[in-house]
Design a protein around this motif. Structure first.
Motif, PDB file in Angstrom:
ATOM      1  N   ALA A 227      27.280 -14.154  -0.450  1.00 33.93           N
ATOM      2  CA  ALA A 227      27.077 -14.716   1.028  1.00 33.93           C
ATOM      3  C   ALA A 227      25.718 -14.229   1.619  1.00 33.93           C
ATOM      4  O   ALA A 227      25.341 -15.275   2.476  1.00 33.93           O
ATOM      5  N   ALA A 228      25.250 -13.209   1.345  1.00 32.58           N
ATOM      6  CA  ALA A 228      23.828 -12.885   1.808  1.00 32.58           C
ATOM      7  C   ALA A 228      22.789 -13.854   1.278  1.00 32.58           C
ATOM      8  O   ALA A 228      22.065 -14.210   1.896  1.00 32.58           O
ATOM      9  N   GLY A 229      22.862 -14.356   0.002  1.00 33.96           N
ATOM     10  CA  GLY A 229      22.106 -15.195  -0.445  1.00 33.96           C
ATOM     11  C   GLY A 229      22.175 -16.496   0.070  1.00 33.96           C
ATOM     12  O   GLY A 229      21.199 -17.251   0.756  1.00 33.96           O
ATOM     13  N   ASP A 230      23.398 -16.979   0.469  1.00 35.64           N
ATOM     14  CA  ASP A 230      23.734 -18.390   1.141  1.00 35.64           C
ATOM     15  C   ASP A 230      23.100 -18.312   2.616  1.00 35.64           C
ATOM     16  O   ASP A 230      22.550 -19.218   3.024  1.00 35.64           O
ATOM     17  N   MET A 231      23.106 -16.917   3.151  1.00 30.80           N
ATOM     18  CA  MET A 231      22.840 -17.005   4.604  1.00 30.80           C
ATOM     19  C   MET A 231      21.205 -16.996   4.572  1.00 30.80           C
ATOM     20  O   MET A 231      20.818 -17.407   5.653  1.00 30.80           O
ATOM     21  N   ARG A 232      20.556 -16.484   3.596  1.00 26.80           N
ATOM     22  CA  ARG A 232      19.279 -16.302   3.542  1.00 26.80           C
ATOM     23  C   ARG A 232      18.844 -17.849   3.723  1.00 26.80           C
ATOM     24  O   ARG A 232      17.724 -18.437   4.033  1.00 26.80           O
ATOM     25  N   ALA A 233      19.437 -18.575   2.648  1.00 30.46           N
ATOM     26  CA  ALA A 233      18.979 -20.034   2.312  1.00 30.46           C
ATOM     27  C   ALA A 233      19.223 -20.682   3.578  1.00 30.46           C
ATOM     28  O   ALA A 233      18.331 -21.646   4.132  1.00 30.46           O
ATOM     29  N   ALA A 234      20.228 -20.515   4.452  1.00 25.37           N
ATOM     30  CA  ALA A 234      20.452 -21.184   5.566  1.00 25.37           C
ATOM     31  C   ALA A 234      19.508 -20.962   6.513  1.00 25.37           C
ATOM     32  O   ALA A 234      19.180 -21.770   7.574  1.00 25.37           O
ATOM     33  N   ALA A 235      19.193 -19.739   6.646  1.00 30.71           N
ATOM     34  CA  ALA A 235      18.068 -19.242   7.591  1.00 30.71           C
ATOM     35  C   ALA A 235      16.829 -19.989   7.183  1.00 30.71           C
ATOM     36  O   ALA A 235      15.916 -20.272   8.283  1.00 30.71           O
ATOM     37  N   LYS A 236      16.337 -19.984   6.088  1.00 33.97           N
ATOM     38  CA  LYS A 236      15.109 -20.702   5.375  1.00 33.97           C
ATOM     39  C   LYS A 236      15.205 -22.032   5.898  1.00 33.97           C
ATOM     40  O   LYS A 236      14.360 -22.546   6.524  1.00 33.97           O
ATOM     41  N   ARG A 237      16.409 -22.941   5.939  1.00 36.19           N
ATOM     42  CA  ARG A 237      16.391 -24.134   6.341  1.00 36.19           C
ATOM     43  C   ARG A 237      16.311 -24.439   7.725  1.00 36.19           C
ATOM     44  O   ARG A 237      15.669 -25.289   8.124  1.00 36.19           O
ATOM     45  N   ALA A 238      17.042 -23.541   8.423  1.00 31.18           N
ATOM     46  CA  ALA A 238      16.744 -23.260   9.907  1.00 31.18           C
ATOM     47  C   ALA A 238      15.255 -23.106  10.300  1.00 31.18           C
ATOM     48  O   ALA A 238      14.709 -23.759  11.150  1.00 31.18           O
ATOM     49  N   ARG A 239      14.552 -22.219   9.778  1.00 30.47           N
ATOM     50  CA  ARG A 239      13.089 -22.070  10.279  1.00 30.47           C
ATOM     51  C   ARG A 239      12.474 -23.317   9.976  1.00 30.47           C
ATOM     52  O   ARG A 239      11.522 -23.672  10.645  1.00 30.47           O
ATOM     53  N   GLN A 240      12.976 -23.836   8.537  1.00 33.50           N
ATOM     54  CA  GLN A 240      11.835 -25.041   8.450  1.00 33.50           C
ATOM     55  C   GLN A 240      12.328 -26.345   9.442  1.00 33.50           C
ATOM     56  O   GLN A 240      11.228 -26.855   9.820  1.00 33.50           O
ATOM     57  N   ALA A 241      13.439 -26.688   9.770  1.00 32.58           N
ATOM     58  CA  ALA A 241      13.776 -27.436  10.951  1.00 32.58           C
ATOM     59  C   ALA A 241      13.147 -26.948  12.123  1.00 32.58           C
ATOM     60  O   ALA A 241      12.715 -28.306  12.654  1.00 32.58           O
ATOM     61  N   ALA A 242      13.131 -25.713  12.443  1.00 30.84           N
ATOM     62  CA  ALA A 242      12.353 -25.269  13.767  1.00 30.84           C
ATOM     63  C   ALA A 242      10.824 -25.829  13.696  1.00 30.84           C
ATOM     64  O   ALA A 242      10.267 -26.332  14.544  1.00 30.84           O
ATOM     65  N   ARG A 243      10.401 -25.611  12.515  1.00 28.74           N
ATOM     66  CA  ARG A 243       8.961 -26.024  12.350  1.00 28.74           C
ATOM     67  C   ARG A 243       8.840 -27.436  12.508  1.00 28.74           C
ATOM     68  O   ARG A 243       7.610 -28.000  13.005  1.00 28.74           O
ATOM     69  N   ILE A 244       9.827 -28.319  11.770  1.00 28.22           N
ATOM     70  CA  ILE A 244       9.444 -29.639  11.888  1.00 28.22           C
ATOM     71  C   ILE A 244       9.480 -30.015  13.443  1.00 28.22           C
ATOM     72  O   ILE A 244       8.858 -31.081  13.879  1.00 28.22           O
ATOM     73  N   THR A 245      10.523 -29.748  13.946  1.00 26.48           N
ATOM     74  CA  THR A 245      10.908 -30.185  15.442  1.00 26.48           C
ATOM     75  C   THR A 245       9.713 -29.912  16.428  1.00 26.48           C
ATOM     76  O   THR A 245       9.329 -30.526  17.445  1.00 26.48           O
ATOM     77  N   ARG A 246       8.915 -28.608  15.967  1.00 31.56           N
ATOM     78  CA  ARG A 246       7.860 -28.205  16.749  1.00 31.56           C
ATOM     79  C   ARG A 246       6.455 -29.270  16.424  1.00 31.56           C
ATOM     80  O   ARG A 246       5.862 -29.634  17.536  1.00 31.56           O
ATOM     81  N   ARG A 247       6.514 -29.664  15.394  1.00 28.69           N
ATOM     82  CA  ARG A 247       5.555 -30.727  15.063  1.00 28.69           C
ATOM     83  C   ARG A 247       5.657 -31.928  15.740  1.00 28.69           C
ATOM     84  O   ARG A 247       4.645 -32.672  16.030  1.00 28.69           O
ATOM     85  N   MET A 248       6.726 -32.314  15.863  1.00 29.96           N
ATOM     86  CA  MET A 248       7.128 -33.825  16.530  1.00 29.96           C
ATOM     87  C   MET A 248       7.081 -33.650  17.944  1.00 29.96           C
ATOM     88  O   MET A 248       6.801 -34.745  18.612  1.00 29.96           O
ATOM     89  N   ARG A 249       6.935 -32.599  18.792  1.00 26.25           N
ATOM     90  CA  ARG A 249       6.529 -32.587  20.076  1.00 26.25           C
ATOM     91  C   ARG A 249       4.969 -32.801  20.324  1.00 26.25           C
ATOM     92  O   ARG A 249       4.225 -33.210  20.106  1.00 26.25           O
TER      93      ARG A 249
END
Length: 69
Positions: free
Chosen positions: A47-69
């Motif tokens: 569960a901790a590994g899955d949570m870290r992977a989801a958090a990594k994807r969320a950070r990547q998505a946030a980075r991508i959306t910041r670039r689109m602004r």
């Protein structure tokens, strides 16, 4: 550029770094990093590994959306 603009730019940069640091620490604590892997059951480790992977994807998505602004 006047002095106030430079100060504002520096304040924004520092605040952005502090916010990212705080958000990342919160995600790590929520994903079970507060507990040593040796103390976790296999289910907790997965569960901790899955949570870290989801958090990594969320950070990547946030980075991508910041670039689109």
């Amino acid at each position: 550029m006047n002095f106030n603009q430079i100060i504002d730019m520096l304040i924004r940069m520092v605040m952005r770094k502090l916010m990212n640091f705080g958000i990342n620490k919160g995600i790590e604590m929520a994903s079970g990093k507060g507990k040593a892997p040796a103390e976790m059951t296999p289910e907790e480790r997965k569960a901790a590994g899955d949570m870290r992977a989801a958090a990594k994807r969320a950070r990547q998505a946030a980075r991508i959306t910041r670039r689109m602004r």
